[in-house]
Design a protein around this motif. Structure first.
Motif, short mmCIF file in Angstrom:
data_model
loop_
_atom_site.label_atom_id
_atom_site.label_comp_id
_atom_site.label_asym_id
_atom_site.label_seq_id
_atom_site.Cartn_x
_atom_site.Cartn_y
_atom_site.Cartn_z
N LEU A 49 1.52 -0.70 -0.21
CA LEU A 49 0.18 -0.19 -0.03
C LEU A 49 1.09 1.20 0.38
CD1 LEU A 49 -2.94 0.88 0.07
CD2 LEU A 49 -2.31 1.20 3.00
N ALA A 50 2.04 1.08 0.23
CA ALA A 50 2.60 2.53 0.99
C ALA A 50 3.23 2.87 -0.53
CB ALA A 50 3.56 2.38 2.08
N ALA A 51 3.69 1.00 -0.99
CA ALA A 51 4.69 1.69 -2.61
C ALA A 51 3.08 2.37 -3.26
CB ALA A 51 4.54 0.15 -2.95
N ASP A 52 1.84 1.84 -3.31
CA ASP A 52 0.94 2.73 -4.33
C ASP A 52 1.58 3.66 -3.82
OD1 ASP A 52 0.64 0.75 -5.69
OD2 ASP A 52 -1.15 -0.66 -4.46
N VAL A 53 0.78 4.56 -2.50
CA VAL A 53 0.61 5.38 -2.29
C VAL A 53 1.52 7.03 -2.29
CG1 VAL A 53 0.87 7.27 0.77
CG2 VAL A 53 -0.91 4.55 -0.24
N GLY A 54 2.40 6.17 -2.38
CA GLY A 54 3.74 6.79 -2.41
C GLY A 54 4.54 7.52 -4.50
N ASP A 55 3.88 7.16 -4.95
CA ASP A 55 4.15 6.96 -5.87
C ASP A 55 3.83 7.87 -7.01
OD1 ASP A 55 4.44 5.82 -8.70
OD2 ASP A 55 2.94 5.29 -9.22
N GLY A 56 3.22 9.35 -5.87
CA GLY A 56 3.77 11.11 -6.96
C GLY A 56 1.91 11.84 -5.97
N HIS A 57 1.10 11.05 -6.04
CA HIS A 57 0.44 12.18 -5.98
C HIS A 57 -0.19 12.03 -3.94
CE1 HIS A 57 -2.27 11.78 -9.35
NE2 HIS A 57 -2.05 10.64 -8.99
N ASP A 58 -0.70 13.55 -3.51
CA ASP A 58 -0.47 13.68 -2.46
C ASP A 58 -1.01 13.24 -1.18
OD1 ASP A 58 0.40 14.67 0.12
OD2 ASP A 58 -0.26 16.99 -0.68
N VAL A 59 -1.66 11.49 -0.86
CA VAL A 59 -2.07 10.86 -0.83
C VAL A 59 -2.01 11.08 1.46
CG1 VAL A 59 -3.51 8.27 0.67
CG2 VAL A 59 -2.29 9.57 -2.43
N ARG A 60 -2.47 11.42 1.39
CA ARG A 60 -2.21 11.79 3.53
C ARG A 60 -2.90 10.68 4.56
NH1 ARG A 60 -1.33 17.72 3.67
NH2 ARG A 60 -1.04 18.45 2.02
N ALA A 61 -3.82 10.29 3.84
CA ALA A 61 -4.04 8.90 4.67
C ALA A 61 -5.03 8.13 4.20
CB ALA A 61 -5.69 9.71 5.62
N SER A 62 -5.41 6.86 4.80
CA SER A 62 -6.74 6.23 4.19
C SER A 62 -7.62 5.22 4.93
CB SER A 62 -5.74 5.20 3.66
OG SER A 62 -4.71 3.98 4.09
N LEU A 63 -8.12 4.20 4.87
CA LEU A 63 -9.40 3.76 5.14
C LEU A 63 -9.47 2.26 5.18
CD1 LEU A 63 -10.99 4.38 7.49
CD2 LEU A 63 -13.27 4.63 5.47
N TYR A 64 -8.96 1.28 6.08
CA TYR A 64 -9.28 -0.13 5.35
C TYR A 64 -10.63 -0.21 5.53
CZ TYR A 64 -8.72 -4.96 6.49
OH TYR A 64 -8.81 -6.29 6.00
N VAL A 65 -10.59 -1.19 4.71
CA VAL A 65 -12.10 -1.57 4.86
C VAL A 65 -12.63 -3.46 5.28
CG1 VAL A 65 -14.93 -1.87 3.31
CG2 VAL A 65 -13.07 0.71 3.72
N GLN A 66 -12.58 -4.02 5.76
CA GLN A 66 -12.78 -5.20 5.94
C GLN A 66 -12.62 -5.89 4.57
OE1 GLN A 66 -16.26 -6.25 4.17
NE2 GLN A 66 -15.43 -7.40 5.89
N CYS A 67 -12.19 -7.22 4.84
CA CYS A 67 -11.84 -8.12 4.16
C CYS A 67 -11.11 -9.39 4.25
CB CYS A 67 -10.81 -8.24 2.20
SG CYS A 67 -9.55 -7.74 2.99
N ARG A 68 -12.10 -10.12 5.19
CA ARG A 68 -11.77 -11.43 6.08
C ARG A 68 -9.53 -11.88 6.22
NH1 ARG A 68 -14.70 -11.31 2.11
NH2 ARG A 68 -13.40 -12.51 0.97
N THR A 69 -9.21 -10.48 6.47
CA THR A 69 -8.12 -10.24 7.09
C THR A 69 -7.38 -11.06 7.70
OG1 THR A 69 -7.62 -9.38 5.29
CG2 THR A 69 -5.77 -9.35 6.89
N GLY A 70 -7.24 -11.82 8.30
CA GLY A 70 -6.30 -11.45 9.97
C GLY A 70 -7.50 -12.62 11.31
N TYR A 71 -8.24 -13.11 10.72
CA TYR A 71 -9.52 -13.49 11.79
C TYR A 71 -8.61 -13.96 13.10
CZ TYR A 71 -13.74 -11.80 9.64
OH TYR A 71 -15.03 -11.20 8.85
N ALA A 72 -9.13 -14.19 13.68
CA ALA A 72 -8.76 -14.67 15.14
C ALA A 72 -8.83 -16.45 14.76
CB ALA A 72 -9.59 -14.03 16.74
#
Length: 347
Positions: A49-72
């Protein structure tokens, strides 16, 4: 056996076949919808994500949306999604504001009994769980599928879901909904029944271009727009503009020899984007990346360039609404992140 992914495979070498300059590099951006995962089809974690965000646009922050990652792996079934919050915060501990907040999963079919789950999610998030989303997108045609594990029909219509959604509002959280155009009447009914709940409709309200639909069909477009107007008429609704790389929307850029450039994307998406803006206004609409889902069809730099082309005729207030202000206000993010000059990305 795990269900096959319905998304286009990300091919970094293919994406690198085209290059374009960043448009309006000074425009602050809040990417209000992305995922992180480690799946058989590939890893998209904090570094990716950081690599995409750092590809030129001034992306200051992001919001993660659930996708079943890392459930207990253990504990009561309804509490296992708390592990997703813990996993994402651990993955992202070295990335400031990426994400700045999370939309988590809590099974709203639990009805009022979902309250302890919501409280556990908020405790695990340490102030960064800002909303909830369930898997609700459903269509009778098996060709219309955007989730490895599709939901059953009717979840949005149940009294249990309504009761669970009421608990979301009581906890001061937003409700993201991913539904197809054929389900928008159900979303409108929910929003009408719970005026105290802020409902954010993902991916332009699910215009369809597969199965019995075609993305360039006027009749289908008008049916989507008419159903979306019913949702937009309710003041507690918002819309995320994006998701055009989803297979169900019908574009097939991934089949081509070269990835698309932003001028073409803007031309293709303009009718749907303009309809969203006409119905919701910039003050209730926000641009999203939906990465890495959409990354199978176009690059991050290209995507935001397309959004900048689509908003170039708007005034600066409306552009800021779309790129950061609406999402920041909707989810309760400190606006100073986007108004303080940094001279660089925060990634």
């Amino acid at each position: 056996m795990k269900a096959a992914s319905p998304h286009f495979k990300v091919r970094d070498a293919w994406l690198k076949l085209v290059h374009e300059e960043v448009i309006d590099a000074e425009q602050p951006i809040f990417d209000c919808h992305h995922h992180l995962w480690d799946r058989p089809e590939g890893l998209y974690g904090a570094n990716e994500l950081a690599a995409d965000v750092g590809d030129g646009h001034d992306v200051r922050a992001s919001l993660y949306v659930q996708c079943r990652t890392g459930y207990a792996a253990h504990g009561p079934e309804e509490m296992r999604p708390v592990g997703e919050v813990e996993t994402i915060l651990d993955w992202s501990k070295d990335q400031p504001h990426l994400p700045v907040g999370l939309v988590a999963f809590a099974d709203l079919q639990l009805g009022a009994a979902v309250r302890p789950v919501l409280k556990a999610l908020k405790a695990a998030g340490k102030g960064r769980v800002l909303g909830v989303r369930n898997t609700t997108a459903w269509h009778a045609d098996p060709a219309v599928r955007s989730n490895p594990k599709p939901s059953p029909d009717g979840l949005l219509r149940t009294e249990a879901f309504l009761s669970g959604a009421r608990e979301v509002a009581k906890e001061g959280l937003c409700l993201d909904i991913w539904a197809y155009q054929s389900q928008l009447a159900e979303v409108a009914h929910l929003a009408r029944a719970l005026p105290e709940l802020t409902i954010i409709l993902d991916h332009c309200g699910g215009p369809l271009g597969v199965g019995p639909y075609r993305i360039d069909d006027k009749k289908s477009f008008e049916a989507w727009r008419s159903a979306l107007a019913e949702v937009a008429a309710l003041p507690n609704t918002r819309i995320k503009i994006g998701g055009f790389g989803l297979t169900v929307i019908g574009y097939r850029y991934a089949d081509e020899e070269l990835p698309p450039q932003s001028e073409r994307l803007a031309a293709d998406w303009r009718p749907h984007v303009e309809a969203c803006l006409a119905l919701f206004g910039s003050e209730r609409a926000m641009f999203e990346s939906n990465f890495p889902v959409d990354k199978g069809q176009f690059g991050y730099r290209t995507l935001w360039n397309a959004f900048k082309r689509l908003s170039e005729n708007l005034d600066s207030t409306a552009r800021d609404d779309l790129f950061w202000r609406t999402a920041a206000r909707c989810y309760g993010i400190d606006e100073r992140i986007f108004t303080t000059h940094t001279g660089r990305n925060l990634s």
